[in-house]
Structure formats: structure tokens, C-alpha cells
Design a protein around this motif. Structure first.
Motif, PDB file in Angstrom:
ATOM      1  N   SER A   1       0.845  -1.192   0.000  1.00 31.64           N
ATOM      2  CA  SER A   1       0.000   0.000   0.000  1.00 31.64           C
ATOM      3  C   SER A   1       0.877   1.239   0.000  1.00 31.64           C
ATOM      4  CB  SER A   1      -0.903   0.001   1.230  1.00 31.64           C
ATOM      5  OG  SER A   1      -1.815  -1.062   1.164  1.00 31.64           O
ATOM      6  N   ARG A   2       0.383   2.280  -0.672  1.00 30.03           N
ATOM      7  CA  ARG A   2       1.158   3.513  -0.816  1.00 30.03           C
ATOM      8  C   ARG A   2       0.603   4.596   0.098  1.00 30.03           C
ATOM      9  NH1 ARG A   2       0.273   5.478  -6.109  1.00 30.03           N
ATOM     10  NH2 ARG A   2       2.067   6.829  -5.928  1.00 30.03           N
ATOM     11  N   ALA A   3       1.514   5.327   0.689  1.00 27.55           N
ATOM     12  CA  ALA A   3       1.177   6.480   1.515  1.00 27.55           C
ATOM     13  C   ALA A   3       1.849   7.707   0.914  1.00 27.55           C
ATOM     14  CB  ALA A   3       1.670   6.274   2.945  1.00 27.55           C
ATOM     15  N   LEU A   4       1.190   8.840   1.040  1.00 22.31           N
ATOM     16  CA  LEU A   4       1.784  10.095   0.597  1.00 22.31           C
ATOM     17  C   LEU A   4       1.999  10.993   1.797  1.00 22.31           C
ATOM     18  CD1 LEU A   4       2.749  11.989  -1.666  1.00 22.31           C
ATOM     19  CD2 LEU A   4       0.394  12.863  -1.785  1.00 22.31           C
ATOM     20  N   ILE A   5       3.227  11.441   1.950  1.00 23.25           N
ATOM     21  CA  ILE A   5       3.581  12.426   2.964  1.00 23.25           C
ATOM     22  C   ILE A   5       3.748  13.763   2.247  1.00 23.25           C
ATOM     23  CG2 ILE A   5       5.336  13.176   4.623  1.00 23.25           C
ATOM     24  CD1 ILE A   5       6.107  10.171   4.921  1.00 23.25           C
TER      25      ILE A   5
ATOM     26  N   GLY B   1       9.923  10.484  11.753  1.00 30.56           N
ATOM     27  CA  GLY B   1       8.950   9.804  12.606  1.00 30.56           C
ATOM     28  C   GLY B   1       7.815   9.189  11.806  1.00 30.56           C
ATOM     29  N   ALA B   2       7.310   9.937  10.822  1.00 26.98           N
ATOM     30  CA  ALA B   2       6.211   9.437   9.991  1.00 26.98           C
ATOM     31  C   ALA B   2       6.658   8.219   9.180  1.00 26.98           C
ATOM     32  CB  ALA B   2       5.696  10.542   9.072  1.00 26.98           C
ATOM     33  N   LYS B   3       7.821   8.315   8.557  1.00 23.87           N
ATOM     34  CA  LYS B   3       8.309   7.200   7.730  1.00 23.87           C
ATOM     35  C   LYS B   3       8.537   5.946   8.566  1.00 23.87           C
ATOM     36  CE  LYS B   3      10.347   9.161   3.628  1.00 23.87           C
ATOM     37  NZ  LYS B   3      11.565   9.223   2.817  1.00 23.87           N
ATOM     38  N   ALA B   4       9.070   6.101   9.769  1.00 27.68           N
ATOM     39  CA  ALA B   4       9.309   4.945  10.634  1.00 27.68           C
ATOM     40  C   ALA B   4       7.985   4.256  10.992  1.00 27.68           C
ATOM     41  CB  ALA B   4      10.051   5.375  11.897  1.00 27.68           C
ATOM     42  N   GLU B   5       6.980   5.056  11.319  1.00 26.72           N
ATOM     43  CA  GLU B   5       5.669   4.480  11.676  1.00 26.72           C
ATOM     44  C   GLU B   5       5.037   3.786  10.472  1.00 26.72           C
ATOM     45  OE1 GLU B   5       2.812   3.347  14.318  1.00 26.72           O
ATOM     46  OE2 GLU B   5       4.635   4.437  14.824  1.00 26.72           O
ATOM     47  N   LEU B   6       5.112   4.405   9.309  1.00 21.24           N
ATOM     48  CA  LEU B   6       4.561   3.791   8.102  1.00 21.24           C
ATOM     49  C   LEU B   6       5.289   2.493   7.761  1.00 21.24           C
ATOM     50  CD1 LEU B   6       4.108   7.018   5.950  1.00 21.24           C
ATOM     51  CD2 LEU B   6       2.262   5.582   6.886  1.00 21.24           C
ATOM     52  N   ALA B   7       6.597   2.486   7.922  1.00 17.43           N
ATOM     53  CA  ALA B   7       7.392   1.294   7.608  1.00 17.43           C
ATOM     54  C   ALA B   7       7.007   0.118   8.505  1.00 17.43           C
ATOM     55  CB  ALA B   7       8.877   1.598   7.729  1.00 17.43           C
ATOM     56  N   LYS B   8       6.646   0.406   9.755  1.00 15.04           N
ATOM     57  CA  LYS B   8       6.216  -0.671  10.671  1.00 15.04           C
ATOM     58  C   LYS B   8       5.034  -1.443  10.109  1.00 15.04           C
ATOM     59  CE  LYS B   8       7.369   1.717  14.955  1.00 15.04           C
ATOM     60  NZ  LYS B   8       6.779   2.340  16.158  1.00 15.04           N
TER      61      LYS B   8
ATOM     62  N   SER C   1       6.179   4.872   1.028  1.00 15.23           N
ATOM     63  CA  SER C   1       5.787   6.284   1.100  1.00 15.23           C
ATOM     64  C   SER C   1       6.487   7.119   0.042  1.00 15.23           C
ATOM     65  CB  SER C   1       6.065   6.855   2.490  1.00 15.23           C
ATOM     66  OG  SER C   1       7.414   6.722   2.837  1.00 15.23           O
ATOM     67  N   ASP C   2       5.703   8.023  -0.534  1.00 12.12           N
ATOM     68  CA  ASP C   2       6.211   9.061  -1.410  1.00 12.12           C
ATOM     69  C   ASP C   2       6.169  10.352  -0.607  1.00 12.12           C
ATOM     70  OD1 ASP C   2       6.303   7.227  -3.550  1.00 12.12           O
ATOM     71  OD2 ASP C   2       4.266   7.739  -4.177  1.00 12.12           O
ATOM     72  N   VAL C   3       7.062  11.276  -0.938  1.00 11.04           N
ATOM     73  CA  VAL C   3       7.112  12.550  -0.223  1.00 11.04           C
ATOM     74  C   VAL C   3       7.026  13.693  -1.221  1.00 11.04           C
ATOM     75  CG1 VAL C   3       8.475  14.050   1.293  1.00 11.04           C
ATOM     76  CG2 VAL C   3       8.526  11.567   1.631  1.00 11.04           C
ATOM     77  N   ILE C   4       6.156  14.634  -0.921  1.00  5.38           N
ATOM     78  CA  ILE C   4       6.082  15.892  -1.650  1.00  5.38           C
ATOM     79  C   ILE C   4       6.456  16.984  -0.664  1.00  5.38           C
ATOM     80  CG2 ILE C   4       4.559  17.584  -2.744  1.00  5.38           C
ATOM     81  CD1 ILE C   4       2.876  15.269  -3.771  1.00  5.38           C
ATOM     82  N   SER C   5       7.392  17.829  -1.052  1.00  2.77           N
ATOM     83  CA  SER C   5       7.798  18.947  -0.205  1.00  2.77           C
ATOM     84  C   SER C   5       7.269  20.251  -0.778  1.00  2.77           C
ATOM     85  CB  SER C   5       9.326  19.019  -0.112  1.00  2.77           C
ATOM     86  OG  SER C   5       9.839  17.853   0.497  1.00  2.77           O
ATOM     87  N   VAL C   6       6.764  21.087   0.114  1.00  2.77           N
ATOM     88  CA  VAL C   6       6.258  22.408  -0.267  1.00  2.77           C
ATOM     89  C   VAL C   6       6.908  23.440   0.651  1.00  2.77           C
ATOM     90  CG1 VAL C   6       4.079  21.531  -1.193  1.00  2.77           C
ATOM     91  CG2 VAL C   6       4.213  22.192   1.218  1.00  2.77           C
ATOM     92  N   PRO C   7       6.884  24.714   0.269  1.00  2.00           N
ATOM     93  CA  PRO C   7       7.570  25.730   1.080  1.00  2.00           C
ATOM     94  C   PRO C   7       7.002  25.904   2.485  1.00  2.00           C
ATOM     95  CG  PRO C   7       7.130  26.575  -1.125  1.00  2.00           C
ATOM     96  CD  PRO C   7       6.411  25.272  -1.007  1.00  2.00           C
ATOM     97  N   GLY C   8       5.672  25.967   2.608  1.00  2.00           N
ATOM     98  CA  GLY C   8       5.085  26.249   3.903  1.00  2.00           C
ATOM     99  C   GLY C   8       3.745  25.566   4.079  1.00  2.00           C
ATOM    100  N   VAL C   9       3.153  25.755   5.248  1.00  2.00           N
ATOM    101  CA  VAL C   9       1.903  25.091   5.605  1.00  2.00           C
ATOM    102  C   VAL C   9       0.757  25.466   4.668  1.00  2.00           C
ATOM    103  CG1 VAL C   9       0.128  24.995   7.420  1.00  2.00           C
ATOM    104  CG2 VAL C   9       2.535  24.643   8.000  1.00  2.00           C
TER     105      VAL C   9
ATOM    106  N   PHE D   1      -2.676   9.344   3.778  1.00  2.00           N
ATOM    107  CA  PHE D   1      -1.924  10.589   3.649  1.00  2.00           C
ATOM    108  C   PHE D   1      -1.459  11.060   5.019  1.00  2.00           C
ATOM    109  CE2 PHE D   1      -4.957  10.168   0.304  1.00  2.00           C
ATOM    110  CZ  PHE D   1      -4.301  10.584  -0.831  1.00  2.00           C
ATOM    111  N   VAL D   2      -0.291  11.691   5.028  1.00  2.00           N
ATOM    112  CA  VAL D   2       0.230  12.322   6.240  1.00  2.00           C
ATOM    113  C   VAL D   2       0.692  13.718   5.850  1.00  2.00           C
ATOM    114  CG1 VAL D   2       1.937  12.193   8.101  1.00  2.00           C
ATOM    115  CG2 VAL D   2       1.015  10.076   7.116  1.00  2.00           C
ATOM    116  N   VAL D   3       0.214  14.714   6.568  1.00  2.00           N
ATOM    117  CA  VAL D   3       0.656  16.086   6.314  1.00  2.00           C
ATOM    118  C   VAL D   3       1.477  16.554   7.510  1.00  2.00           C
ATOM    119  CG1 VAL D   3      -1.210  16.618   4.724  1.00  2.00           C
ATOM    120  CG2 VAL D   3      -1.504  17.145   7.147  1.00  2.00           C
ATOM    121  N   LEU D   4       2.591  17.202   7.203  1.00  2.00           N
ATOM    122  CA  LEU D   4       3.547  17.602   8.233  1.00  2.00           C
ATOM    123  C   LEU D   4       3.994  19.037   8.018  1.00  2.00           C
ATOM    124  CD1 LEU D   4       5.849  14.453   7.956  1.00  2.00           C
ATOM    125  CD2 LEU D   4       4.013  14.810   9.633  1.00  2.00           C
TER     126      LEU D   4
END
Length: 147
Positions: free
Chosen positions: A3-7, A23-30, A35-43, A67-70
């Protein structure tokens, strides 16, 4: 296929973002989520990125299971903190409810940088891991309800 997760992470505070993501990746890996990661400048950019990712995933028929938003917003001397905190989170929740997403929200809203460090650090409060665990709990609920 796993299964795929998006952070989706806001990088305004790089060191905080790195800890939240770890922390998010470690929990998802369990739970064996890739997981794929998208980075953006701000909230404030998290919700538009989430919306774009949903559209793209549906078009390619490669949906994300969860999905996980950080991110992190630290109170300053102006009203900007309230705008970013309230509007950024409101937009994420709107997308979450409208699209029935299993989504964990790890957007920190804190008074000080020191508070952010404690909350982001996987060895302390691990709010990135908590957000991933919340997304997994909603994923599990959705799976159970759809049986």
C-alpha cells in the motif's frame, strides 16, 4: 503490491521537517506502507499540493491508501500565525472530509521553536509518527467499514 502512503511536508523549518518526516516514515514502515514525499515551502501550500496529488493519482489510477501532512507554524509577533494555522488546517480538513481520506495531521502549531523541536523529535513527542499512526487508524477503520 504494498500500500502507498503520501507524505506532504512543509519545509519552512528544515530541521523540524526532517524530524517529523523521520517519525512518519518509521511508523509507516512498521505497517509496510511505501511512502512518497512531496515537499512544499510552507503550511499554506500543503492543501493545494494534496489536491493536486489526489487529481494526479486518480488520473494515473495509482491511488494512495493514506496521507500524512507535516509542517510547523511558530507564533510570531503578528496575526500571520493565526492565518497560517487556521487556514492551512481548515483547508486540509475540508479536503480530508470531502474526499474521505485516511489522513493524519502532523502540522505543529506552537509558541516557540523549542516546543517544536520537542514535538518533532522522534525520540521525544514524535508528532510525525503520531500523525502516521492516526492515518493508519483511519485507513484500518475504512477497510473494516468496507468489508
Amino acid at each position: 503490491m504494498a500500500s502507498r502512503a503520501l507524505i506532504i511536508e512543509a519545509r519552512f523549518y528544515d530541521d523540524i521537517a526532517d524530524m517529523l518526516q523521520a517519525g512518519a516514515k518509521a511508523e509507516l514502515a512498521k505497517r509496510r506502507f511505501e511512502s512518497d514525499v512531496i515537499s512544499v515551502p510552507g503550511v499554506l501550500e500543503i492543501a493545494p499540493a494534496l489536491s493536486m496529488a489526489l487529481t494526479s493519482a486518480r488520473r494515473r489510477d495509482l491511488p494512495y491508501a493514506l496521507f500524512v501532512v507535516l509542517g510547523c507554524v511558530i507564533r510570531g509577533e503578528t496575526y500571520h500565525f493565526e492565518i497560517v494555522s487556521n487556514e492551512g488546517n481548515r483547508a486540509v480538513v475540508d479536503l480530508q472530509v470531502t474526499n474521505r481520506l485516511a489522513l493524519g495531521n502532523g502540522i505543529l502549531t506552537v509558541e516557540t521553536y523549542e516546543q517544536a523541536l520537542v514535538r518533532a523529535d522522534p525520540k521525544q513527542k514524535d508528532k510525525g509518527g503520531d500523525a502516521a499512526a492516526a492515518a493508519i487508524a483511519l485507513y484500518d477503520l475504512r477497510e473494516a467499514l468496507n468489508r
